[in-house]
Design an enzyme around this catalytic site. Sequence first.
Site, PDB file in Angstrom:
ATOM      1  N   HIS A  14      40.853  14.279  -6.165  1.00 32.38           N
ATOM      2  CA  HIS A  14      41.203  12.855  -6.324  1.00 32.38           C
ATOM      3  C   HIS A  14      41.895  12.363  -7.676  1.00 32.38           C
ATOM      4  O   HIS A  14      42.392  13.586  -8.406  1.00 32.38           O
ATOM      5  CB  HIS A  14      39.916  11.912  -6.382  1.00 32.38           C
ATOM      6  CG  HIS A  14      39.003  12.110  -5.146  1.00 32.38           C
ATOM      7  ND1 HIS A  14      38.922  10.867  -4.507  1.00 32.38           N
ATOM      8  CD2 HIS A  14      38.485  13.167  -4.494  1.00 32.38           C
ATOM      9  CE1 HIS A  14      38.270  11.298  -3.482  1.00 32.38           C
ATOM     10  NE2 HIS A  14      37.910  12.530  -3.166  1.00 32.38           N
ATOM     11  N   GLU A  60      38.264  14.880 -10.126  1.00 32.70           N
ATOM     12  CA  GLU A  60      39.384  13.790 -10.571  1.00 32.70           C
ATOM     13  C   GLU A  60      40.075  14.573 -11.654  1.00 32.70           C
ATOM     14  O   GLU A  60      40.001  15.034 -12.643  1.00 32.70           O
ATOM     15  CB  GLU A  60      38.717  12.671 -11.256  1.00 32.70           C
ATOM     16  CG  GLU A  60      37.466  11.984 -10.387  1.00 32.70           C
ATOM     17  CD  GLU A  60      38.172  11.101  -9.228  1.00 32.70           C
ATOM     18  OE1 GLU A  60      39.146  10.671  -9.511  1.00 32.70           O
ATOM     19  OE2 GLU A  60      37.157  10.546  -8.376  1.00 32.70           O
TER      20      GLU A  60
END
Length: 638
Positions: free
Chosen positions: A368, A460
């Site tokens: 992500h 992330e």
Amino acid sequence: MRPSPPLFAMLVLAAARPWCEPHPDAAATCVDLQLQTCSDASYNQTTFPTLLEHRSRVAVESSSEYILLSVLHHLLEGQCNPDLRLLGCAVLVPRCEGGRVRRPCRHVCEALRDACQPAFDAIDMAWPYFLDCGHYFVGQEEGCYNPLEKLRGGLDIVEEAPPSGYPPTFLRFTHHSYAQMVRVLKQTAARCTHIAKTYSIGRSFDGRELLVIEFSSLPGQHELMEPEVKLIGNIHGNEVAGREMLIYLAQYLCSEYLLGSARIQRLLNTTRIHLLPSMNPDGYEVAAAEGAGYNGWTSGRQNAQSLDLNRNFPDLTSEYYRLASARSTRSGHIAIPQHYWWGKVAPETKAVMKWMRTIPFVLSASLHGGDLVVSYPFDFSKHPEEEKMFSPTPDETMFKLLAKAYADVHPMMMDRSENRCGGNFLKRGSIINGADWYSFTGGMSDFNYLHSNCFEITVELGCVKFPPEEALYTIWQHNKEPLLNFVEMVHRGIKGVVMDKFGKPVKNARILVKGIRHDITTAPDGDYWRLLPPGSHIVVAQAPGYSKVIKKVTIPARMKRAGRVDFILQPLRIGPRTFLLGPRRSGPRGAGPHREPEEPSQDPLGARRQPAADGSKPWWWSYFTSLGQHQPRWLLKY
């Protein structure tokens, strides 16, 4: 699901067609094809009357067959799109070439019918009469054509040579459009045919292939005791760094293997790795239209149905918390609740769930953007009203090891500055329990853990969701080693084969570990992989009709290869089957997490199964009631 006002107006104009025999292939007058629904067909001329005896463009547009093609995209929620629409166009407005009608190929129709029939069955709709493969389609010996040729051909792009003076291993650190991504993956597989292969797990709502490239010593096959890993990028269309990292990783694995890298050769010879660079190619197109540096925080995040794919998976975590209140109950392989299919389920979500059922994945990561941290399940708080609450799985220790395997070798995640991107996670080691960060339901990581054997973390990659091209090389340098280090973690713990006394593999046997209330099951060949932290563990193998076998195993702290622990199960001689732990539910097959779930509940094509209110007509029939006597009754199953 309800049709939009324009869509409903089109339905009102529709008229049903009787069964008509196609006219013979004879001389025809070719005219330009001017129908919006068929505008992307592989040809641009048709003729009237058509195979269904429509004598004008207006007649075609007002026909129920044409309207059906216009709305199937919505009724099937993206399944078989645009393949089915293009196949229907080939009948409704046949290809005209050189003054003659060309028929679509029967084998193309048959292949698509086999693939899409479950989607029709799921909504209780009959296969359309005008797509009868034996009626309007012909064989190759009769000069047929493939109506999907343009769709397939668009992905076969001529190979680009590297810049002059650069080796074939040269990587272009640029953003890749959908077509460029497909080209690179296919070229990479072509360079490394002995270890790489591309395949599709389905299509997005707008019809783009969800293309995977796999690496293995025997691509396309599951090998006994070879663990399976998947890496998924771009689940949010505007979070693009993961998409590019996996495109670069694919090229890197191929090149390093060919160059003789001992590490990469060892990895690919002992692991089957699947890379899905873009789970949301439709959302990416929205984000890419704005471009790097101009993309908003949410533009392109969702798929073409305006669904957040990382909130679209079944919420099994709530069911887990409910079951956890019973002390004797263990988690794992929780069935998908029937009511889940009554809601809107994205085709991308269905494709990934079907993929997970096809391959016995052991380890996974979803890439992500928006911060710099590694999170792990559970993502949903054990107290739903708490937005932030530490909510560990039974495998908390192992998940922390997996997260640290990524974060500890990422130079920016280990940077000691609290003012950097992700600096607020520095004191936690740049890892965090998902629900302790923020709680949400329907996430892919929780679903992996509770529905399958797979352990998935979320990475992330940075605070900029759509970084500029000049930043991509640095991002790759920061993430190359973490990606490899994480994939190598699939070889931690134990692996083995569960067999009966005759050496026959026992499928779906359960592997339990004392003190960790989460079980995994054996694959069809009887092999299993159980990720475990270092230390001593009591491991149990059990299956219906067999006595359970208990073994104690010790995993050294520095052991980097899974220890082999096989089990031979003896058949039970007397007594009831007591291999299941926990209370059994009422009903002929039970409904607890320890049985194989009902197949209809698991079918990724099984959306919209809610029964009709009157018990007789399917839920979609109300869309056609305004057509009066011209209702397409040929869509009903009698």
